[in-house]
Design a protein around this motif. Structure first.
Motif, PDB file in Angstrom:
ATOM      1  N   HIS A 122       9.695   0.081  17.494  1.00 57.65           N
ATOM      2  CA  HIS A 122       9.252  -0.710  16.345  1.00 57.65           C
ATOM      3  C   HIS A 122       8.187  -1.730  16.729  1.00 57.65           C
ATOM      4  CE1 HIS A 122      12.386   1.372  14.399  1.00 57.65           C
ATOM      5  NE2 HIS A 122      13.379   0.582  14.723  1.00 57.65           N
ATOM      6  N   GLN A 125       5.070   0.640  17.240  1.00 57.07           N
ATOM      7  CA  GLN A 125       4.717   1.401  16.030  1.00 57.07           C
ATOM      8  C   GLN A 125       5.289   0.687  14.800  1.00 57.07           C
ATOM      9  OE1 GLN A 125       6.381   5.289  16.830  1.00 57.07           O
ATOM     10  NE2 GLN A 125       4.952   5.730  18.486  1.00 57.07           N
ATOM     11  N   THR A 126       4.931  -0.575  14.641  1.00 59.06           N
ATOM     12  CA  THR A 126       5.492  -1.412  13.578  1.00 59.06           C
ATOM     13  C   THR A 126       5.104  -0.868  12.209  1.00 59.06           C
ATOM     14  OG1 THR A 126       5.054  -3.238  15.094  1.00 59.06           O
ATOM     15  CG2 THR A 126       5.831  -3.814  12.901  1.00 59.06           C
ATOM     16  N   PRO A 127       6.085  -0.595  11.332  1.00 54.84           N
ATOM     17  CA  PRO A 127       5.772   0.038  10.044  1.00 54.84           C
ATOM     18  C   PRO A 127       5.274  -0.921   8.974  1.00 54.84           C
ATOM     19  CG  PRO A 127       8.125  -0.263  10.255  1.00 54.84           C
ATOM     20  CD  PRO A 127       7.533  -0.724  11.544  1.00 54.84           C
ATOM     21  N   TYR A 128       5.680  -2.201   9.032  1.00 52.64           N
ATOM     22  CA  TYR A 128       5.297  -3.156   7.989  1.00 52.64           C
ATOM     23  C   TYR A 128       5.444  -4.585   8.501  1.00 52.64           C
ATOM     24  CZ  TYR A 128      10.385  -2.501   7.277  1.00 52.64           C
ATOM     25  OH  TYR A 128      11.740  -2.359   7.458  1.00 52.64           O
ATOM     26  N   ASP A 311       9.352   3.292   0.712  1.00 57.46           N
ATOM     27  CA  ASP A 311       8.011   3.837   0.925  1.00 57.46           C
ATOM     28  C   ASP A 311       7.480   4.511  -0.338  1.00 57.46           C
ATOM     29  OD1 ASP A 311       5.660   4.539   2.122  1.00 57.46           O
ATOM     30  OD2 ASP A 311       6.488   6.193   3.301  1.00 57.46           O
ATOM     31  N   SER A 316       3.751   7.315   5.028  1.00 56.06           N
ATOM     32  CA  SER A 316       4.023   7.776   6.388  1.00 56.06           C
ATOM     33  C   SER A 316       5.406   8.422   6.438  1.00 56.06           C
ATOM     34  CB  SER A 316       3.960   6.612   7.382  1.00 56.06           C
ATOM     35  OG  SER A 316       5.078   5.756   7.217  1.00 56.06           O
ATOM     36  N   TRP A 318       7.571   7.406   8.665  1.00 56.07           N
ATOM     37  CA  TRP A 318       8.393   6.480   9.430  1.00 56.07           C
ATOM     38  C   TRP A 318       9.785   6.343   8.840  1.00 56.07           C
ATOM     39  CZ3 TRP A 318      11.158   2.070   8.523  1.00 56.07           C
ATOM     40  CH2 TRP A 318      11.589   1.355   9.643  1.00 56.07           C
TER      41      TRP A 318
END
Length: 520
Positions: A122, A125-128, A311, A316, A318
């Motif tokens: 995380h 590859q942080t999603p938000y 999402d 994505s 993720w």
């Protein structure tokens, strides 16, 4: 001699033959598919998993969050004083032993495998809410890990435990999953097709799930053998490790619930506390504490937007790979973890159950990830060890490589290895105990032979899947197979609420009437 008497005096005791052979057959079919055509099973299961996540992902997110809300409400409402059992029943285990057993059952080897890996994923590859690799991303990564291993996971398991334990202990009913529908079906639970279906789904998901977890654990132990002893491993070593685990499991199961699982779970929790405190004191203690305290606020402040984020732009994959994957695991594992927790919780009030079986493990999980995860991310930033690349290749490598950067690594690495072994034994033991209860018509203490049969059966499945390469395929298939249980949990909660309302009126309504009668 009647047929029932022959069953009760036989090798396996009095058991549910239709369920026994149905579960064995379904499991063997899936496993044979995984052995003969692992790529085909993986492709089909993967497509079904993707379809469920993409099409119904929003419903799983809504369902898990609903379980949390209802579970907290039950625990801290007027029903919280009701007991899992009769009013005079006392807890069977000390509070520490009770929490240790549910912790070992619910976590298994996951803490060791994911303590380093998940925060790193995380962070990188942080999603938000942050850019990957930034200081803010550290906070966000711990928030996400806390959500995945916090309230939502523990409540998903424990609400099922409440639904099973309340009618089983309150009304003296069998300790099986179908009993959870007593509030809706009454005494028809043992003959209802819906209750029987819940039993079947729960047992199959448990066997598939525990086989894959033990298999993944063997892969981690294999890395530990290489790391600690410098021994090059292969297929033979995997089989050897698995056979050793089966032997140790058999020794554990022969000692019984109170001496086997209880002792090993307590021992392992003490060891895990020691590992966590070692990393906490050896690492950047001040930063760990700052991120832990900040993480509590971030978790509480962002739990609603994080928990309900589905999402909507479908931007994505993720969420399918992470949050929805976690929730599907929770749902498919809920029968096993919830059923075992139900078995060990006689005499606890509902409020105590929620407080110590949900909130306490949540806080402990947050501190573990704050300690191990923060240290791992700092090592990655410093560039001393390429941890992220290592865990992408092998999840089990993370904790060992992290310890190498700290003092006394030669001493702590064997401790971690030992902890992983004990976790896998207790996971297999508690899972086999649960399946044996289901097969034994909900008996609180199934026969030793029944527990051994399913423990060895699960271990053999894990070996076969490891050797054939079908482990991941069966893991995905077991998650897909267990996913309909989300609907079942909804009916279980409905049934529980009906039972709680009835029992509350009986217990506390009667007390109120007695007070009115004795007043002058």
């Amino acid at each position: 001699m009647t047929g029932v008497e022959r069953d009760s005096n036989g090798f396996l005791g009095d058991y549910d033959k239709p369920l026994f052979f149905s579960v064995a057959l379904v499991t063997m079919v899936v496993v044979l598919f995984g052995v003969i055509s692992p790529d085909v099973l993986k492709a089909y299961a993967g497509k079904m998993h993707h379809y469920l996540s993409s099409t119904f992902g929003w419903s799983y997110i809504l369902a898990i969050s609903t379980y949390v809300a209802l579970g907290l409400w039950v625990g801290f409402s007027k029903y919280g004083n009701l007991k899992l059992g009769k009013a005079e029943d006392k807890p069977e285990f000390t509070r520490f032993s009770w929490v240790a057993m549910l912790f070992s059952c619910g976590i298994g080897s996951g803490f060791v495998l994911w303590g380093v890996a998940e925060p790193l994923y995380h962070y990188m590859q942080t999603p938000y809410m942050a850019e990957p690799g930034t200081p803010k991303a550290m906070e966000v990564s711990l928030q996400i890990a806390s959500m995945h291993w916090g309230l939502h996971s523990w409540m998903g398991y424990c609400v099922v435990g409440l639904c099973i334990a309340f009618p089983a202990f309150r009304y003296g009913k069998p300790m099986n999953i179908g009993t959870s529908l007593h509030g809706l079906l009454g005494d028809k639970t043992q003959s209802s097709i819906w209750a029987r279906l819940l039993d079947l789904i729960g047992a199959v998901a448990t066997i598939g799930g525990i086989a894959t977890v033990v298999g993944l654990g063997v892969i981690s132990l294999e890395y530990g053998v290489q790391h600690l002893f410098g021994i090059q491993t292969g297929t033979g070593s995997k089989i050897g490790i698995m056979v050793t685990l089966i032997v140790l499991y058999c020794i554990s199961v022969c000692t019984g619930l109170k001496r086997g699982i209880n002792f090993l779970s307590t021992l392992n929790v003490v060891v895990m506390i020691g590992i966590c405190l070692f990393v906490f004191m050896s690492g950047d203690t001040n930063t760990i504490l700052r991120l832990f305290v900040t993480g509590i606020g971030n978790y509480l402040g962002n739990i609603l937007p994080m928990a309900f984020w589905a999402d909507p732009g479908n931007s994505s994959e993720w969420i399918n790979h992470w949050t929805l994957f976690f929730w599907l695991i929770v749902i498919s594992w809920a029968p096993f973890v919830g059923g075992f927790v139900a078995r060990i919780s006689r005499g606890r009030t509902l409020r105590e159950f929620v407080l110590f079986a949900v909130l306490t493990p949540t806080v402990c999980s947050m501190f573990w990830f704050a300690t191990i995860g923060t240290t791992a991310m700092q090592i990655e930033v410093a560039g001393h060890v390429q941890l992220f690349e290592a865990v992408k290749q092998n999840l089990g490598s993370g904790i060992y490589l992290l310890l190498e950067t700290l003092p006394a690594a030669d001493l702590m690495a064997p401790v971690v290895f030992f902890s992983m072994v004990v976790f896998l034994i207790t996971s297999a033991d508690s899972a086999s105990f649960f399946v044996a209860m289901q097969m034994s018509k909900g008996a609180l203490d199934p026969t030793l032979s029944m527990k051994l049969v399913w423990g060895v059966f699960t271990g053999v499945l894990a070996v076969v899947l490891l050797v054939s390469g079908g482990l991941q395929a069966v893991q995905t298939a077991s998650i897909v197979a267990g996913s309909p249980f989300a609907i079942g949990i909804g009916f279980m909660i409905w049934s529980l609420l009906k039972s709680l309302r009835h029992e509350y009126d009986l217990e506390f309504g009667a007390k109120s009437m007695r007070k009115l009668v004795v007043q002058p």
